[in-house]
Design a protein around this motif. Structure first.
Motif, PDB file in Angstrom:
ATOM      1  N   PHE A 126       0.708  -1.150   0.190  1.00  0.00           N
ATOM      2  CA  PHE A 126      -0.333  -0.148  -0.008  1.00  0.00           C
ATOM      3  C   PHE A 126       0.647   1.339   0.030  1.00  0.00           C
ATOM      4  CE2 PHE A 126      -2.757   3.159   2.186  1.00  0.00           C
ATOM      5  CZ  PHE A 126      -3.639   3.007   1.204  1.00  0.00           C
ATOM      6  N   ASP A 127       0.909   1.980  -0.890  1.00  0.00           N
ATOM      7  CA  ASP A 127       1.314   2.933  -0.904  1.00  0.00           C
ATOM      8  C   ASP A 127       0.379   4.522  -0.299  1.00  0.00           C
ATOM      9  OD1 ASP A 127       3.188   5.016  -1.894  1.00  0.00           O
ATOM     10  OD2 ASP A 127       1.827   5.751  -3.710  1.00  0.00           O
ATOM     11  N   GLY A 128       1.284   4.509   0.421  1.00  0.00           N
ATOM     12  CA  GLY A 128       0.529   5.408   1.700  1.00  0.00           C
ATOM     13  C   GLY A 128       1.143   5.137   3.447  1.00  0.00           C
ATOM     14  N   TRP A 129       0.313   6.549   4.124  1.00  0.00           N
ATOM     15  CA  TRP A 129       0.578   6.108   5.092  1.00  0.00           C
ATOM     16  C   TRP A 129      -0.066   4.759   5.688  1.00  0.00           C
ATOM     17  CZ3 TRP A 129      -1.591  11.233   8.406  1.00  0.00           C
ATOM     18  CH2 TRP A 129      -0.964  11.664   7.444  1.00  0.00           C
ATOM     19  N   VAL A 130       0.352   3.544   6.588  1.00  0.00           N
ATOM     20  CA  VAL A 130       0.157   2.194   7.473  1.00  0.00           C
ATOM     21  C   VAL A 130       0.167   2.654   8.813  1.00  0.00           C
ATOM     22  CG1 VAL A 130       1.055   0.084   7.584  1.00  0.00           C
ATOM     23  CG2 VAL A 130       0.538   1.042   5.125  1.00  0.00           C
ATOM     24  N   ILE A 131      -0.834   2.067   9.645  1.00  0.00           N
ATOM     25  CA  ILE A 131      -0.513   1.264  11.297  1.00  0.00           C
ATOM     26  C   ILE A 131      -1.200   0.512  10.895  1.00  0.00           C
ATOM     27  CG2 ILE A 131      -1.081   4.105  12.017  1.00  0.00           C
ATOM     28  CD1 ILE A 131      -3.874   3.233  12.332  1.00  0.00           C
ATOM     29  N   ALA A 132      -0.507  -0.266  12.383  1.00  0.00           N
ATOM     30  CA  ALA A 132      -0.652  -1.672  12.095  1.00  0.00           C
ATOM     31  C   ALA A 132      -0.714  -1.810  13.679  1.00  0.00           C
ATOM     32  CB  ALA A 132       0.287  -2.872  12.002  1.00  0.00           C
ATOM     33  N   ASP A 133      -0.837  -2.509  14.484  1.00  0.00           N
ATOM     34  CA  ASP A 133      -1.388  -2.675  15.961  1.00  0.00           C
ATOM     35  C   ASP A 133      -1.378  -4.324  16.354  1.00  0.00           C
ATOM     36  OD1 ASP A 133      -4.105  -4.783  17.715  1.00  0.00           O
ATOM     37  OD2 ASP A 133      -4.656  -2.756  18.232  1.00  0.00           O
ATOM     38  N   ASP A 134      -0.462  -3.611  17.449  1.00  0.00           N
ATOM     39  CA  ASP A 134      -0.239  -5.778  17.934  1.00  0.00           C
ATOM     40  C   ASP A 134      -1.197  -5.553  19.825  1.00  0.00           C
ATOM     41  OD1 ASP A 134       0.427  -8.519  17.109  1.00  0.00           O
ATOM     42  OD2 ASP A 134       1.442  -8.169  18.996  1.00  0.00           O
ATOM     43  N   SER A 135      -1.429  -6.688  19.876  1.00  0.00           N
ATOM     44  CA  SER A 135      -2.224  -6.529  21.037  1.00  0.00           C
ATOM     45  C   SER A 135      -2.128  -7.405  21.830  1.00  0.00           C
ATOM     46  CB  SER A 135      -3.668  -5.065  21.274  1.00  0.00           C
ATOM     47  OG  SER A 135      -4.161  -6.181  19.860  1.00  0.00           O
ATOM     48  N   GLY A 136      -2.592  -7.494  22.953  1.00  0.00           N
ATOM     49  CA  GLY A 136      -3.026  -8.607  24.067  1.00  0.00           C
ATOM     50  C   GLY A 136      -3.581  -8.893  24.868  1.00  0.00           C
ATOM     51  N   LEU A 137      -3.865  -9.855  25.620  1.00  0.00           N
ATOM     52  CA  LEU A 137      -3.608  -9.656  27.415  1.00  0.00           C
ATOM     53  C   LEU A 137      -2.812 -10.560  28.375  1.00  0.00           C
ATOM     54  CD1 LEU A 137      -6.188  -9.304  29.402  1.00  0.00           C
ATOM     55  CD2 LEU A 137      -7.060 -11.971  28.763  1.00  0.00           C
ATOM     56  N   GLU A 138      -2.318  -9.091  29.045  1.00  0.00           N
ATOM     57  CA  GLU A 138      -1.806 -10.204  30.006  1.00  0.00           C
ATOM     58  C   GLU A 138      -2.050 -10.579  31.556  1.00  0.00           C
ATOM     59  OE1 GLU A 138       2.168  -7.494  29.984  1.00  0.00           O
ATOM     60  OE2 GLU A 138       2.043  -7.042  31.942  1.00  0.00           O
ATOM     61  N   VAL A 139      -2.357 -11.557  31.698  1.00  0.00           N
ATOM     62  CA  VAL A 139      -2.458 -12.007  33.526  1.00  0.00           C
ATOM     63  C   VAL A 139      -1.261 -12.765  34.144  1.00  0.00           C
ATOM     64  CG1 VAL A 139      -3.693 -13.451  34.478  1.00  0.00           C
ATOM     65  CG2 VAL A 139      -4.487 -13.350  32.278  1.00  0.00           C
ATOM     66  N   ASP A 140      -1.129 -11.489  35.076  1.00  0.00           N
ATOM     67  CA  ASP A 140      -0.502 -11.459  36.234  1.00  0.00           C
ATOM     68  C   ASP A 140      -0.132 -12.843  36.569  1.00  0.00           C
ATOM     69  OD1 ASP A 140       0.741  -8.295  35.774  1.00  0.00           O
ATOM     70  OD2 ASP A 140      -1.322  -8.383  36.767  1.00  0.00           O
ATOM     71  N   ALA A 141      -1.284 -13.961  36.960  1.00  0.00           N
ATOM     72  CA  ALA A 141      -1.606 -14.812  37.335  1.00  0.00           C
ATOM     73  C   ALA A 141      -0.722 -16.280  36.818  1.00  0.00           C
ATOM     74  CB  ALA A 141      -2.675 -15.501  38.372  1.00  0.00           C
ATOM     75  N   LEU A 142      -0.650 -15.378  35.467  1.00  0.00           N
ATOM     76  CA  LEU A 142      -0.275 -16.813  34.977  1.00  0.00           C
ATOM     77  C   LEU A 142       1.289 -16.208  33.966  1.00  0.00           C
ATOM     78  CD1 LEU A 142      -3.529 -17.045  32.296  1.00  0.00           C
ATOM     79  CD2 LEU A 142      -2.610 -18.400  34.624  1.00  0.00           C
ATOM     80  N   HIS A 143       2.226 -15.437  34.922  1.00  0.00           N
ATOM     81  CA  HIS A 143       3.261 -15.064  34.265  1.00  0.00           C
ATOM     82  C   HIS A 143       3.021 -13.859  33.395  1.00  0.00           C
ATOM     83  CE1 HIS A 143       5.406 -17.704  37.410  1.00  0.00           C
ATOM     84  NE2 HIS A 143       4.845 -16.968  38.013  1.00  0.00           N
ATOM     85  N   GLY A 144       2.182 -13.749  32.943  1.00  0.00           N
ATOM     86  CA  GLY A 144       1.788 -12.871  31.170  1.00  0.00           C
ATOM     87  C   GLY A 144       1.488 -13.247  30.413  1.00  0.00           C
ATOM     88  N   ALA A 145       0.840 -14.765  30.626  1.00  0.00           N
ATOM     89  CA  ALA A 145      -0.201 -14.985  29.278  1.00  0.00           C
ATOM     90  C   ALA A 145      -1.268 -14.490  29.372  1.00  0.00           C
ATOM     91  CB  ALA A 145       0.624 -16.492  29.683  1.00  0.00           C
TER      92      ALA A 145
END
Ligand code: IMP
Length: 189
Positions: free
Chosen positions: A51-70
């Motif tokens: 794509f010839d233009g501005w691009v944004i991408a998101d990476d996201s997720g859920l971090e659970v303390d009792a699962l050491h970040g999983a």
């Protein structure tokens, strides 16, 4: 698609947002990086190549303390390579079954990467977190992913019980995107 809808709403009318994941030529990007930021960059580069233009991408997720970040960077495929939101939520509830309410703290994280070209040596990156706890029953019909289990802040309301506009005002994605826009507006490009 859920994410693009949220991003379009957060940015408002002054931007025209195209969902590049819908391009037939868009590859399924392998998220091989160790961090949200690395994986967002992998996706942004793949999109920018098409794509010839501005691009944004998101990476996201859920971090659970009792699962050491999983499930963390593996949030989309927590219950297996071809799982869905329901399977992920069921696994999360199972894994947290023995964990007391006070120890069920968690947060959503989002990294948002902006590129002008695929080889942009100066990407703009914004990150944000949204704090909460993992409930014991799914509630609400809004949002997506883990939202029916994510109790916002110290409240008893899940993210899926928020109106879309209210979620966007507080969420990791809303905060990161507004941070990105602010960085771009400050003219550091
Ligand atoms: P990604 O598409 O690789 O960034 O994976 C993101 C995954 O994290 C999604 O599939 C969801 O499981 C989870 N996730 C990220 N943001 C949210 C959100 O706002 N609500 C619910 N789940 C989310």
């Amino acid at each position: 698609t859920h994410k693009v809808r949220e991003i379009r709403t957060i940015l408002g009318g002054s931007f025209e947002v195209s969902d590049l994941s819908l391009l037939p030529a868009m590859p399924e990007v392998e998220e091989t990086g160790p961090t949200f930021e690395d994986n967002a960059t992998l996706k942004a580069v793949a999109a920018s190549l098409l794509f010839d233009g501005w691009v944004i991408a998101d990476d996201s997720g859920l971090e659970v303390d009792a699962l050491h970040g999983a499930p963390g960077i593996y949030s989309a495929r927590y219950a297996g390579p071809a799982c869905d939101d329901a399977a992920n939520n069921a696994k999360l509830l199972r894994d947290l079954e023995p964990v007391a309410d006070a120890a069920r703290t968690a947060r959503y994280r989002c990294a948002m990467v902006y590129l002008r070209w695929p080889e942009d040596p100066s990407p703009v990156i914004a990150q944000a977190a949204w704090e909460g706890r993992i409930g014991r029953v799914a509630r609400g019909t809004g949002g997506f992913g883990y939202d029916p289990l994510f109790l916002v802040g110290a409240s008893a309301r899940t993210a899926a019980e928020f109106a879309p506009a209210d979620k966007n005002l507080q969420s990791h994605r809303g905060q990161a995107l507004r941070g990105l826009v602010a960085a771009l507006a400050s003219g550091a490009r």
